[in-house]
Structure formats: structure tokens, C-alpha cells
Write a protein that holds these residues in place. Structure first.
Motif, PDB file in Angstrom:
ATOM      1  N   VAL A 162      22.558  51.396  -4.656  1.00 21.22           N
ATOM      2  CA  VAL A 162      23.840  51.886  -3.980  1.00 21.22           C
ATOM      3  C   VAL A 162      23.788  52.733  -2.697  1.00 21.22           C
ATOM      4  O   VAL A 162      24.193  52.395  -1.769  1.00 21.22           O
ATOM      5  N   VAL A 163      22.704  53.580  -2.882  1.00 23.15           N
ATOM      6  CA  VAL A 163      22.284  54.526  -1.787  1.00 23.15           C
ATOM      7  C   VAL A 163      21.728  53.654  -0.675  1.00 23.15           C
ATOM      8  O   VAL A 163      22.056  54.204   0.454  1.00 23.15           O
ATOM      9  N   LEU A 188      27.366  49.274   0.772  1.00 19.07           N
ATOM     10  CA  LEU A 188      27.770  50.332  -0.444  1.00 19.07           C
ATOM     11  C   LEU A 188      27.609  51.443  -0.305  1.00 19.07           C
ATOM     12  O   LEU A 188      28.654  52.388  -0.628  1.00 19.07           O
ATOM     13  N   ARG A 189      26.850  52.183   0.720  1.00 19.77           N
ATOM     14  CA  ARG A 189      26.528  53.414   0.974  1.00 19.77           C
ATOM     15  C   ARG A 189      27.769  54.388   1.473  1.00 19.77           C
ATOM     16  O   ARG A 189      28.242  55.119   0.983  1.00 19.77           O
ATOM     17  N   PRO A 190      28.134  53.778   2.557  1.00 19.60           N
ATOM     18  CA  PRO A 190      29.599  54.316   3.036  1.00 19.60           C
ATOM     19  C   PRO A 190      30.823  54.160   2.140  1.00 19.60           C
ATOM     20  O   PRO A 190      31.683  55.075   2.265  1.00 19.60           O
ATOM     21  N   MET A 191      30.755  53.027   1.240  1.00 27.20           N
ATOM     22  CA  MET A 191      31.855  52.744   0.443  1.00 27.20           C
ATOM     23  C   MET A 191      31.849  54.044  -0.568  1.00 27.20           C
ATOM     24  O   MET A 191      32.761  54.524  -0.834  1.00 27.20           O
ATOM     25  N   VAL A 192      30.518  54.157  -0.998  1.00 28.30           N
ATOM     26  CA  VAL A 192      30.576  55.321  -2.087  1.00 28.30           C
ATOM     27  C   VAL A 192      31.012  56.433  -1.305  1.00 28.30           C
ATOM     28  O   VAL A 192      31.497  57.459  -2.328  1.00 28.30           O
ATOM     29  N   ILE A 193      30.248  56.875  -0.508  1.00 21.16           N
ATOM     30  CA  ILE A 193      30.703  58.368   0.150  1.00 21.16           C
ATOM     31  C   ILE A 193      32.210  58.425   0.444  1.00 21.16           C
ATOM     32  O   ILE A 193      32.761  59.590   0.067  1.00 21.16           O
ATOM     33  N   SER A 194      32.797  57.360   1.221  1.00 20.14           N
ATOM     34  CA  SER A 194      34.240  57.627   1.485  1.00 20.14           C
ATOM     35  C   SER A 194      35.046  57.564   0.057  1.00 20.14           C
ATOM     36  O   SER A 194      35.899  58.440  -0.089  1.00 20.14           O
ATOM     37  N   THR A 195      34.679  56.774  -0.831  1.00 18.10           N
ATOM     38  CA  THR A 195      35.379  56.993  -2.188  1.00 18.10           C
ATOM     39  C   THR A 195      35.228  58.172  -2.911  1.00 18.10           C
ATOM     40  O   THR A 195      36.159  58.776  -3.424  1.00 18.10           O
ATOM     41  N   GLY A 196      34.042  58.707  -2.828  1.00 24.02           N
ATOM     42  CA  GLY A 196      33.659  60.199  -3.332  1.00 24.02           C
ATOM     43  C   GLY A 196      34.562  61.184  -2.581  1.00 24.02           C
ATOM     44  O   GLY A 196      35.201  62.022  -3.329  1.00 24.02           O
ATOM     45  N   ALA A 242      27.814  48.929 -10.982  1.00 24.55           N
ATOM     46  CA  ALA A 242      29.184  49.513 -11.148  1.00 24.55           C
ATOM     47  C   ALA A 242      29.394  50.914 -11.757  1.00 24.55           C
ATOM     48  O   ALA A 242      29.859  51.697 -11.127  1.00 24.55           O
ATOM     49  N   SER A 243      28.178  51.197 -12.591  1.00 25.98           N
ATOM     50  CA  SER A 243      28.238  52.585 -13.145  1.00 25.98           C
ATOM     51  C   SER A 243      27.730  53.841 -11.949  1.00 25.98           C
ATOM     52  O   SER A 243      28.214  54.667 -11.954  1.00 25.98           O
ATOM     53  N   ALA A 244      26.709  53.203 -11.258  1.00 25.78           N
ATOM     54  CA  ALA A 244      26.284  54.133 -10.481  1.00 25.78           C
ATOM     55  C   ALA A 244      27.365  54.606  -9.291  1.00 25.78           C
ATOM     56  O   ALA A 244      27.428  55.463  -8.855  1.00 25.78           O
ATOM     57  N   PHE A 245      27.834  53.233  -8.959  1.00 23.41           N
ATOM     58  CA  PHE A 245      29.263  53.472  -7.931  1.00 23.41           C
ATOM     59  C   PHE A 245      30.267  54.575  -8.354  1.00 23.41           C
ATOM     60  O   PHE A 245      30.724  55.576  -7.683  1.00 23.41           O
ATOM     61  N   ARG A 246      30.614  54.234  -9.627  1.00 20.27           N
ATOM     62  CA  ARG A 246      31.463  55.173 -10.235  1.00 20.27           C
ATOM     63  C   ARG A 246      31.027  56.463 -10.292  1.00 20.27           C
ATOM     64  O   ARG A 246      31.729  57.469 -10.149  1.00 20.27           O
TER      65      ARG A 246
END
Length: 433
Positions: free
Chosen positions: A236-237, A242-250, A372-376
Motif C-alpha cells: 500500500v505504501v 494506493l499511497r495518496p488514496m490511503v493518506i487522503s482517506t486517513g 484490504a486490511s492494510a488499507f483499512r
């Protein structure tokens, strides 16, 4: 794409074949999953409305107690990392059935305890934590299970159909909750949530398509927990989309959790709105979500996942800033909050379908659970802190100032998306090798 799964047995005679190009209408097992989860989503949305009303109206919760409740609901998000690794080792459908049955028992306990005059905030915390744990197990299992039930080209359609169900539930559940609360109370309304979880478990149990048995990676030795967690996090990182997706979602989830924690308290105590009106305001979000979910697949195909997600974020996130400026007059307050709920409901499913489909498409089959779990886990990890901080700050400075600060912070994800590769996504990407 290196898929490391193998079927445990040959498909049963007459069982749906996810490889057959018949579309989802011919996939009977997906239809079972869809119909069962549609009912479960209805119950879940009733729970979203009724649980905080139980705390505020029936148990007279304070802002700090609501902060604790919000944190407890979100604290299990830290389990996402472990759950994903575990689900890459086992079949996912039994986990989903067990999670539904667990939620059935926990939610059923609230109306039973209320009717016997034994309900307290302490038990509400326990139920909230347990329901959240079961929800996480189901959420990761579902996301890892879906690609084994439908083909890659139908992932967007499958996510869109489930998003429509979620949106319909968001529309119907608050109205149902309002009727139940008006006739009985918020505790009794949770009985609906428990029953729908039971029905969902029964539907899942009737799926006939054999689920592939996970095959160990590498030399076949049972992989250790930490390296598997690290592999999901690293994917993910390091993945540039995926990286900007997870930062934005976080960022979004952290501050949105704070607003959610105070929202019902704000409507009931500050604006003096009746519980039934609060439930109907939530229904406006469901109405917007129905429209958004219906438009999600056409938007995904016409504009691409990148532009769809960005425009949804530009419309949705600033809308939360209107909440703390709601006037105390009844009708102006109801109209403004209804518009806010509709706007956020409209855009959230469109963004979720776009970005969720991108994540699934980018992920190799043998890493679906871990990714999926790492992203969540990464995106939801700070949500308990956001909820607790909002409750504690509101106890000192009041609800409206805290809502202003948290609303301003929700503008940040827009810039994360804009300065990333996401705007250039016109189609679903191919998974990395």
C-alpha cells in the motif's frame, strides 16, 4: 498477476461460474450475497441511527461519554492488519457467517437489557466494541471474497450494486428507525439490526460456489504473521496510486469521525430536534446516496475513476463546514442539514466505488486480504483518536467550535488527491506483477 490459490474441489454441478461471461444477473451466488447483504446493510444503518440515540436520549450521555463511545466504535480498526493476514490463510465465507451471527447476538442484547431496565453506558461500550470487531472481520472477508465470486471485469459492477444497496439502506433505514423510535424507542429499533444480520448469515450459508482454498506462499511453509502484515503495508505504501488514496482517506476518516461523534448530540441538545426528525435528516443522506450509487458506474465509465473521485471530494468535504453554522430555528436548521446530508450522501458512494474498484484491480489475488486490511488499518487507525479528541474538546470549548475546526481539516484530502497520479486514472489499472 500471480494467483496463489487453488480450488479445494471441482465446482458443483449447476454452481455459478465466475468466469462465465454472463454478467452478474446470471451469477446466482452473487445475487444471494447481494440480497443478504442488502438486508444486513438496512439493519446496520438502523444501528447507525439508533445506537447514538440510545446513548443521548435514553442514557443522557455527555460529550465526553459520546467521545468514548465514538472511540470504542473505531478502536477495533487497529485489528485490520491482523485480520487481513488471517483471512489470507482461511476461507472467507465462514468468517462472514460467524461475524453476522455475532452481531445478531450483540445487538439483540440492547433491547432485551433495556426492557429489563438493566441497560447502562458500560454495556453500550461493550456492544459497540464487539459489533465493530465483527464488522471489521466481515468487511475484510467480504472484500477478499468478492474477487473469487465475480470476474475482474465485473468488479466495478458488483461494487456498484452493493453500493446501491447501501444507499437504499441509508434512505430507508432512518425512516424505519424514525417510525420505530416514535412508536417504541431507539433500543427497540436495534432489534431490526439484529434480525437482518441473522438473515444475512442464512443467505451466505446457501452460496454453492466452492471457495478457493488459500495456498501457502513460497516453499509452502506457514508464513509468519509479522512478515505478512509488513507485505500488505509495504504494497500500500509503495504503490504510487494506493499511497495518496490511503493518506487522503486517513485524513478524512479521522476528522469525519470527530464530527460523527458529536453530530447526534449537536442535533438533539444544541438544536433541540426530536429523535424522529434526526432520523429523517439521516434519511436525506440515504436519498443522496441512492442517486450517487446509481450514478457511480456511469460516472466511472464516462469520466474514469480518478476524475470521479476528485470531483466527489471537492463537493463532499467542504459541505461538512456548514454544519456548525446551522441556525437554531427549526425549519432553517432542518433544510440546511437536509441539504448537507444529501450532498455528502450523493458523493460518498461514487468516490467509494471508484477508489474501491481501483484498489481491488491493483491488488494480486493472493494479497487481497492483506492489502484490504492494510488499507483499512492505515486509513482508519487514527479514527478513535479523532472521535475521542472531539468529545473531550467539546466538553471544554463546546460543540460548535470543535465542528468548525474538524470541518476545516476535511479540506486537506482535496489537495492530496490533486497532487497525485489519481487525476490521470481514466480506466481501472492492471495489478502489479
Amino acid at each position: 498477476m500471480d494467483s496463489r490459490t487453488a480450488p479445494a474441489e471441482a465446482p458443483e454441478q449447476g454452481a455459478p461460474d465466475k468466469g462465465a461471461d454472463r454478467g452478474l444477473r446470471g451469477n446466482r451466488d452473487f445475487l444471494k450475497l447481494w440480497s443478504g447483504e442488502s438486508l444486513a446493510m438496512l439493519g446496520s444503518e438502523v444501528t447507525v441511527v439508533a445506537l447514538p440515540l440510545v446513548a443521548v436520549v435514553l442514557l443522557a450521555a455527555t460529550p465526553s461519554e459520546m467521545g468514548i463511545l465514538g472511540a470504542v466504535l473505531r478502536l477495533p480498526a487497529l485489528l485490520y492488519l491482523v485480520v487481513g493476514v488471517w483471512l489470507d490463510r482461511v476461507r472467507r465465507r465462514p468468517v462472514m457467517i460467524g461475524a453476522d451471527l455475532g452481531r445478531f447476538v450483540l445487538l439483540l442484547s440492547i433491547p432485551l437489557l433495556f426492557l429489563t431496565d438493566q441497560l447502562a453506558m458500560g454495556w453500550l461500550y461493550v456492544v459497540a466494541f464487539g459489533v465493530a470487531v465483527m464488522g471489521i472481520a466481515f468487511d475484510v472477508a467480504y472484500q477478499a471474497y468478492l474477487p473469487s465470486l465475480v470476474t475482474r471485469e465485473h468488479l466495478g459492477e458488483a461494487n456498484g450494486k452493493l453500493s446501491i444497496s447501501h444507499s437504499v439502506a441509508q434512505l430507508g433505514a432512518p425512516a424505519l428507525a424514525a417510525a420505530l423510535i416514535a412508536r417504541f424507542n431507539a433500543a427497540v429499533a436495534l432489534l431490526v439490526g439484529s434480525i437482518t444480520c441473522l438473515i444475512s448469515a442464512v443467505n451466505l450459508a446457501t452460496i454453492r460456489t466452492p471457495e478457493p482454498r488459500p495456498v501457502p506462499e513460497g516453499d509452502g511453509a506457514r508464513p509468519r504473521l509479522l512478515p505478512m502484515i509488513t507485505a500488505g503495508l509495504r504494497y500500500v505504501v509503495r504503490q504510487p496510486i494506493l499511497r495518496p488514496m490511503v493518506i487522503s482517506t486517513g485524513i478524512f476518516v479521522t476528522f469525519w469521525s470527530g464530527i460523527q461523534t458529536l453530530y447526534v448530540l449537536f442535533l438533539v441538545q444544541d438544536l433541540k430536534l426530536p429523535s424522529g426528525v434526526v432520523a429523517l435528516i439521516f434519511a436525506a443522506g440515504g436519498a443522496g446516496a441512492v442517486v450517487g450509487a446509481t450514478l457511480s458506474i456511469p460516472a466511472l465509465r464516462r469520466f474514469g475513476p480518478g476524475r470521479t473521485a476528485i470531483w466527489c471530494t471537492v463537493v463532499c468535504n467542504p459541505a461538512f463546514l456548514l454544519i456548525p453554522f446551522t441556525p437554531r430555528s427549526f425549519w432553517p436548521a432542518v433544510v440546511l442539514l437536509t441539504l448537507v446530508q444529501f450532498a455528502t450522501g450523493l458523493t460518498m458512494p461514487m468516490s467509494s466505488v471508484s477508489m474501491g474498484s481501483v484498489r481491488m484491480a491493483l491488488t494480486p489475488d493472493n494479497m487481497q486480504g492483506r492489502v484490504a486490511s492494510a488499507f483499512r488499518g492505515l486509513s482508519l487507525g487514527l479514527a478513535p483518536l479523532g472521535a475521542f479528541a472531539a468529545g473531550a474538546a467539546a466538553e471544554v470549548w463546546g460543540i460548535r467550535p470543535v465542528l468548525v475546526v474538524f470541518g476545516l481539516c476535511l479540506i486537506l484530502p482535496i489537495f492530496v488527491y490533486l497532487f497525485s497520479p489519481i487525476p490521470g486514472l481514466r480506466t481501472l489499472p492492471e495489478p502489479a506483477e
